[in-house]
Design a protein around this motif. Structure first.
Motif, PDB file in Angstrom:
ATOM      1  N   PHE A   2       1.019  -1.576   0.356  1.00  0.00           N
ATOM      2  CA  PHE A   2       0.037  -0.031   0.391  1.00  0.00           C
ATOM      3  C   PHE A   2       1.024   1.156   0.010  1.00  0.00           C
ATOM      4  O   PHE A   2       0.549   2.057  -0.375  1.00  0.00           O
ATOM      5  N   SER A   3       2.206   1.401   0.417  1.00  0.00           N
ATOM      6  CA  SER A   3       2.708   2.503   0.617  1.00  0.00           C
ATOM      7  C   SER A   3       3.918   2.264   0.179  1.00  0.00           C
ATOM      8  O   SER A   3       4.722   1.476  -0.135  1.00  0.00           O
ATOM      9  N   ALA A   4       3.998   3.366  -0.594  1.00  0.00           N
ATOM     10  CA  ALA A   4       5.655   4.019  -1.711  1.00  0.00           C
ATOM     11  C   ALA A   4       6.156   4.209  -1.592  1.00  0.00           C
ATOM     12  O   ALA A   4       6.486   5.753  -1.888  1.00  0.00           O
ATOM     13  N   GLN A   5       7.289   4.653  -0.551  1.00  0.00           N
ATOM     14  CA  GLN A   5       8.280   5.440   0.016  1.00  0.00           C
ATOM     15  C   GLN A   5       9.784   5.303  -1.460  1.00  0.00           C
ATOM     16  O   GLN A   5      10.069   4.378  -2.063  1.00  0.00           O
ATOM     17  N   ALA A   6      10.049   6.411  -1.982  1.00  0.00           N
ATOM     18  CA  ALA A   6      11.237   6.449  -3.161  1.00  0.00           C
ATOM     19  C   ALA A   6      12.463   6.921  -2.733  1.00  0.00           C
ATOM     20  O   ALA A   6      11.946   7.668  -2.519  1.00  0.00           O
ATOM     21  N   GLN A   7      13.017   6.466  -2.954  1.00  0.00           N
ATOM     22  CA  GLN A   7      14.929   7.000  -2.826  1.00  0.00           C
ATOM     23  C   GLN A   7      15.190   7.954  -4.013  1.00  0.00           C
ATOM     24  O   GLN A   7      15.168   7.426  -4.835  1.00  0.00           O
ATOM     25  N   LEU A   8      15.164   9.148  -3.586  1.00  0.00           N
ATOM     26  CA  LEU A   8      14.962  10.239  -4.563  1.00  0.00           C
ATOM     27  C   LEU A   8      16.025  11.131  -4.824  1.00  0.00           C
ATOM     28  O   LEU A   8      16.846  10.995  -3.438  1.00  0.00           O
ATOM     29  N   LEU A   9      16.223  11.995  -5.116  1.00  0.00           N
ATOM     30  CA  LEU A   9      17.237  13.075  -4.595  1.00  0.00           C
ATOM     31  C   LEU A   9      16.280  14.687  -4.670  1.00  0.00           C
ATOM     32  O   LEU A   9      15.417  14.827  -5.547  1.00  0.00           O
ATOM     33  N   HIS A  10      16.712  15.189  -3.382  1.00  0.00           N
ATOM     34  CA  HIS A  10      16.258  16.645  -3.262  1.00  0.00           C
ATOM     35  C   HIS A  10      17.250  17.221  -3.586  1.00  0.00           C
ATOM     36  O   HIS A  10      18.377  17.592  -2.758  1.00  0.00           O
ATOM     37  N   ILE A  11      16.930  18.350  -3.695  1.00  0.00           N
ATOM     38  CA  ILE A  11      17.088  19.877  -4.029  1.00  0.00           C
ATOM     39  C   ILE A  11      17.652  21.077  -3.988  1.00  0.00           C
ATOM     40  O   ILE A  11      16.011  21.365  -3.501  1.00  0.00           O
ATOM     41  N   ARG A  12      18.460  22.213  -3.781  1.00  0.00           N
ATOM     42  CA  ARG A  12      18.311  22.931  -3.020  1.00  0.00           C
ATOM     43  C   ARG A  12      17.708  24.238  -4.570  1.00  0.00           C
ATOM     44  O   ARG A  12      19.206  24.564  -5.244  1.00  0.00           O
ATOM     45  N   GLU A  13      16.937  23.824  -4.551  1.00  0.00           N
ATOM     46  CA  GLU A  13      16.446  24.741  -6.191  1.00  0.00           C
ATOM     47  C   GLU A  13      17.028  26.530  -6.267  1.00  0.00           C
ATOM     48  O   GLU A  13      17.788  26.693  -7.273  1.00  0.00           O
ATOM     49  N   ASN A  68      18.155  16.576   8.385  1.00  0.00           N
ATOM     50  CA  ASN A  68      18.163  17.368   9.416  1.00  0.00           C
ATOM     51  C   ASN A  68      19.936  19.149   8.469  1.00  0.00           C
ATOM     52  O   ASN A  68      19.058  19.537   8.975  1.00  0.00           O
ATOM     53  N   LEU A  69      20.223  18.700   8.280  1.00  0.00           N
ATOM     54  CA  LEU A  69      21.413  18.871   8.030  1.00  0.00           C
ATOM     55  C   LEU A  69      21.308  19.782   6.246  1.00  0.00           C
ATOM     56  O   LEU A  69      21.050  21.243   6.559  1.00  0.00           O
ATOM     57  N   PHE A  70      20.526  18.699   4.894  1.00  0.00           N
ATOM     58  CA  PHE A  70      19.839  19.432   3.994  1.00  0.00           C
ATOM     59  C   PHE A  70      18.651  20.689   4.613  1.00  0.00           C
ATOM     60  O   PHE A  70      19.249  21.836   4.323  1.00  0.00           O
ATOM     61  N   ALA A  71      17.922  20.108   5.755  1.00  0.00           N
ATOM     62  CA  ALA A  71      16.684  21.633   6.238  1.00  0.00           C
ATOM     63  C   ALA A  71      17.774  22.317   7.186  1.00  0.00           C
ATOM     64  O   ALA A  71      16.984  23.150   6.782  1.00  0.00           O
ATOM     65  N   SER A  72      18.926  22.293   7.311  1.00  0.00           N
ATOM     66  CA  SER A  72      19.079  23.411   8.162  1.00  0.00           C
ATOM     67  C   SER A  72      19.681  24.554   7.275  1.00  0.00           C
ATOM     68  O   SER A  72      20.461  25.214   7.479  1.00  0.00           O
ATOM     69  N   GLY A  73      20.412  23.999   5.587  1.00  0.00           N
ATOM     70  CA  GLY A  73      21.203  24.798   4.900  1.00  0.00           C
ATOM     71  C   GLY A  73      22.215  24.301   4.613  1.00  0.00           C
ATOM     72  O   GLY A  73      23.105  25.056   4.020  1.00  0.00           O
ATOM     73  N   LYS A  74      23.158  23.284   5.663  1.00  0.00           N
ATOM     74  CA  LYS A  74      24.249  23.067   5.289  1.00  0.00           C
ATOM     75  C   LYS A  74      25.341  22.022   4.275  1.00  0.00           C
ATOM     76  O   LYS A  74      25.967  22.158   3.634  1.00  0.00           O
ATOM     77  N   VAL A  75      23.729  21.137   3.626  1.00  0.00           N
ATOM     78  CA  VAL A  75      23.764  20.435   1.788  1.00  0.00           C
ATOM     79  C   VAL A  75      22.911  20.989   0.812  1.00  0.00           C
ATOM     80  O   VAL A  75      21.684  21.401   0.825  1.00  0.00           O
ATOM     81  N   ALA A  76      23.672  20.912  -0.241  1.00  0.00           N
ATOM     82  CA  ALA A  76      22.945  21.449  -1.018  1.00  0.00           C
ATOM     83  C   ALA A  76      21.891  20.277  -2.195  1.00  0.00           C
ATOM     84  O   ALA A  76      21.491  20.338  -3.041  1.00  0.00           O
ATOM     85  N   ILE A  77      22.342  19.399  -1.902  1.00  0.00           N
ATOM     86  CA  ILE A  77      21.703  18.017  -2.531  1.00  0.00           C
ATOM     87  C   ILE A  77      21.554  16.769  -1.404  1.00  0.00           C
ATOM     88  O   ILE A  77      22.903  16.505  -0.870  1.00  0.00           O
ATOM     89  N   LEU A  78      20.696  16.324  -1.434  1.00  0.00           N
ATOM     90  CA  LEU A  78      20.535  15.040  -0.674  1.00  0.00           C
ATOM     91  C   LEU A  78      19.732  13.615  -1.530  1.00  0.00           C
ATOM     92  O   LEU A  78      18.397  13.834  -1.659  1.00  0.00           O
ATOM     93  N   SER A  79      20.292  12.886  -1.273  1.00  0.00           N
ATOM     94  CA  SER A  79      20.340  11.339  -1.356  1.00  0.00           C
ATOM     95  C   SER A  79      19.001  10.618  -0.836  1.00  0.00           C
ATOM     96  O   SER A  79      19.745  10.752  -0.301  1.00  0.00           O
ATOM     97  N   GLU A  80      17.476  10.676  -0.163  1.00  0.00           N
ATOM     98  CA  GLU A  80      17.239  10.286   0.532  1.00  0.00           C
ATOM     99  C   GLU A  80      15.558  10.058   0.203  1.00  0.00           C
ATOM    100  O   GLU A  80      15.304  10.254  -1.168  1.00  0.00           O
ATOM    101  N   LEU A  81      14.675   9.268   1.331  1.00  0.00           N
ATOM    102  CA  LEU A  81      13.222   9.396   1.360  1.00  0.00           C
ATOM    103  C   LEU A  81      12.690  10.349   0.439  1.00  0.00           C
ATOM    104  O   LEU A  81      12.847  11.435   1.099  1.00  0.00           O
ATOM    105  N   ASN A  82      11.604  10.266  -0.293  1.00  0.00           N
ATOM    106  CA  ASN A  82      11.057  11.125  -1.066  1.00  0.00           C
ATOM    107  C   ASN A  82      10.071  11.822  -0.105  1.00  0.00           C
ATOM    108  O   ASN A  82       9.829  12.799   0.399  1.00  0.00           O
ATOM    109  N   PHE A  83       9.366  11.112   1.617  1.00  0.00           N
ATOM    110  CA  PHE A  83       8.573  11.619   2.130  1.00  0.00           C
ATOM    111  C   PHE A  83       9.341  12.676   3.181  1.00  0.00           C
ATOM    112  O   PHE A  83       8.776  13.834   3.982  1.00  0.00           O
ATOM    113  N   TYR A  84      10.439  12.776   3.036  1.00  0.00           N
ATOM    114  CA  TYR A  84      11.292  14.056   3.995  1.00  0.00           C
ATOM    115  C   TYR A  84      10.530  14.941   3.279  1.00  0.00           C
ATOM    116  O   TYR A  84      10.881  16.517   3.728  1.00  0.00           O
ATOM    117  N   ILE A  85      10.021  15.557   2.148  1.00  0.00           N
ATOM    118  CA  ILE A  85       9.709  16.945   1.730  1.00  0.00           C
ATOM    119  C   ILE A  85       8.804  17.381   2.400  1.00  0.00           C
ATOM    120  O   ILE A  85       8.838  18.744   2.345  1.00  0.00           O
TER     121      ILE A  85
END
Length: 477
Positions: A156-167, A275-292
């Motif tokens: 029923f649930s499909a998290q995905a490993q995607l690429l989060h980026i600082r637009e 958390n590091l990505f959310a703090s502005g310390k990282v430009a690209i994060l490879s991780e689960l999509n629900f963190y958006i």
């Protein structure tokens, strides 16, 4: 090998069905198990708090069935289920399971109820349930992990490993949003930003680098390079992570983390990386999509409004999104299987999974992704996540009964790839760990029909699909 099957007494079926077969307009009998109480064990987290619990009262009012949930941390849930199921304890009726983790062992042991009879019975499954018609192909490919086993879980649930980026950083520095792995490395290099004294202000990239949990992020890179966890050689399952393509993937992944990620990547769990990505310390994060949802929340993020998501860029072998899925299953030892099935059929219904989709749980029903009332946290995230459930595979974990031991072996190769990085060192460690895994597989899977989730037949995401989330961001590449 014997798998448990559901026996339905003909007389009982006739009484329940009544005239249902004669008219499609017959109303489904939701109250046929009124007064029963069913018990479930679920992993604590958003799947429960944002999807299941808010809808429980509606189900109980509709059916007269009482649902009791025991919510446990992941490791505690696994430990308790192992004890309950191995002891054939009937006190637990249903639970959630990741088929690429415990699903194989539970299937081989006969712990999971065969669901095919329930799906085929119009007295137990509403006519508009539409399984598998409304389920994404990538999700369905994760449901069967043992050869010739019947369907014994509802994904029923499909998290995905995607690429989060600082637009905002891509715009500010004029960096091309990556479509290929080569372009990803170039972007990570350009977005590793230093101050006037040469100190790093923003790291270009981060992904999991710690031990066995690193396989969850690494799986997509492995497959995109053309590598794999295993291969079949003369009918024998053999570790394949020492192949040339696999070594290419280890070398690339290790270099990205070693050269462009903060040192904490070697020890962080995935929440700390997020958390590091959310703090502005990282430009690209490879991780689960629900963190958006964290990244777009001003109360939890310094980059709210500036984060979006794309597919992990394609490699020499193509683009294969990694979707760690979650399923519901019924215990073979439950004494209330029909009532449990009714709950699972309802909670995975079209309206209920649309509710989950709207509340931060990426789901496997395709209709939820295209429903006019659903608004994704960002257009690119919505398209990348939808493509992942369509083209994805369960790549997060090596398909093995002794899954933790195999993941630990792969984690040791990843560690060498990050800390040392030389191809010779990676090849030596990969060969060493592959030999250990081959011995482990021979010992734990002798005469086993375990195959792991389907890894063949699913095509690579097309180039035009890879580009669609990028086009929705509005940055000209």
């Amino acid at each position: 090998m014997h798998f448990p099957s559901r026996l339905i007494a003909g007389a009982a079926v006739s009484l329940v069905l009544g005239s249902a077969a004669s008219t499609a307009a017959q109303e489904f009998n939701w109250r046929q198990f009124e007064g029963q109480t069913i018990n479930g064990i679920l992993n604590e987290g958003p799947l429960v708090s944002a999807y299941i619990e808010p809808q429980l009262r509606e189900f109980e009012d509709l059916t007269g069935i009482t649902v009791r949930l025991e919510k446990l941390a992941d490791s505690q849930a696994r430990q308790k289920l192992d004890i309950v199921l191995s002891g054939k304890d009937p006190s637990v009726d249903f639970f959630n399971v990741q088929m690429d983790e415990r699903g194989g062992a539970y299937t081989v042991a006969g712990y999971l109820e065969n669901l095919e009879g329930y799906l085929a019975n119009p007295a137990l499954t509403p006519a508009d349930y539409n399984y598998p018609g409304d389920w994404a192909k990538g999700c369905l490919a994760t449901t069967k992990v043992v050869k010739d086993a019947p369907l014994n879980n509802l994904v029923f649930s499909a998290q995905a490993q995607l690429l989060h980026i600082r637009e905002d950083l891509f715009r500010q520095h004029g960096v091309k949003i990556p479509e290929t792995l080569d372009e990803l490395e170039e972007a990570a290099k350009k977005l590793t930003i230093r101050d006037a004294n040469g100190n790093i202000e923003t790291y270009g990239f981060i992904s999991r680098g710690a031990g066995l949990q690193a396989t969850a992020s690494f799986g997509t890179y492995l497959r995109n390079f053309g590598g794999s966890w295993f291969r079949e050689e003369n009918g024998v399952k053999t570790a394949n992570f020492a192949s040339k393509e696999s070594i290419d993937a280890f070398e690339y992944y290790g270099r990205l983390i070693r050269e462009y990620a903060p040192p904490a990547a070697l020890t962080n769990q995935h929440a700390a990386n997020a958390n590091l990505f959310a703090s502005g310390k990282v430009a690209i994060l490879s991780e689960l999509n629900f963190y958006i949802y964290n990244f777009n929340d001003p109360a939890r993020s310094r980059i709210a409004g500036n984060a979006t998501t794309i597919l992990v860029p394609r490699g020499p072998a193509g683009s294969y999104p990694n979707i760690p899925t979650t399923s519901f299953a019924i215990s073979s030892f439950s004494q209330k299987k029909d009532a449990s099935w009714l709950f699972l059929a309802w909670i995975t219904g079209k309206e209920q999974l649309l509710y989950a989709q709207k509340n931060g749980t990426p789901v496997c029903r395709e209709s939820a992704w295209v429903d006019p009332s659903y608004q994704a946290p960002s257009p690119a995230w919505g398209e990348a996540s939808r493509l992942a459930v369509q083209y994805g595979r369960a790549l997060a974990k090596p398909p093995a009964i002794a899954i933790n031991e195999v993941r630990e072996a792969v984690g040791k190769v990843i560690d060498v790839a990050i800390r040392d990085g030389s191809r010779a060192a990676i090849e030596a460690e990969a060969s060493k760990q592959a030999a250990i895994v081959d011995e482990l597989i021979a010992r734990t899977e002798k005469d086993s029909l375990f195959t792991g989730p389907e890894q063949t037949g699913q095509p690579s995401a097309p180039i035009e699909a890879q580009r669609r989330p990028i086009e929705l961001i509005g940055l000209a590449n």
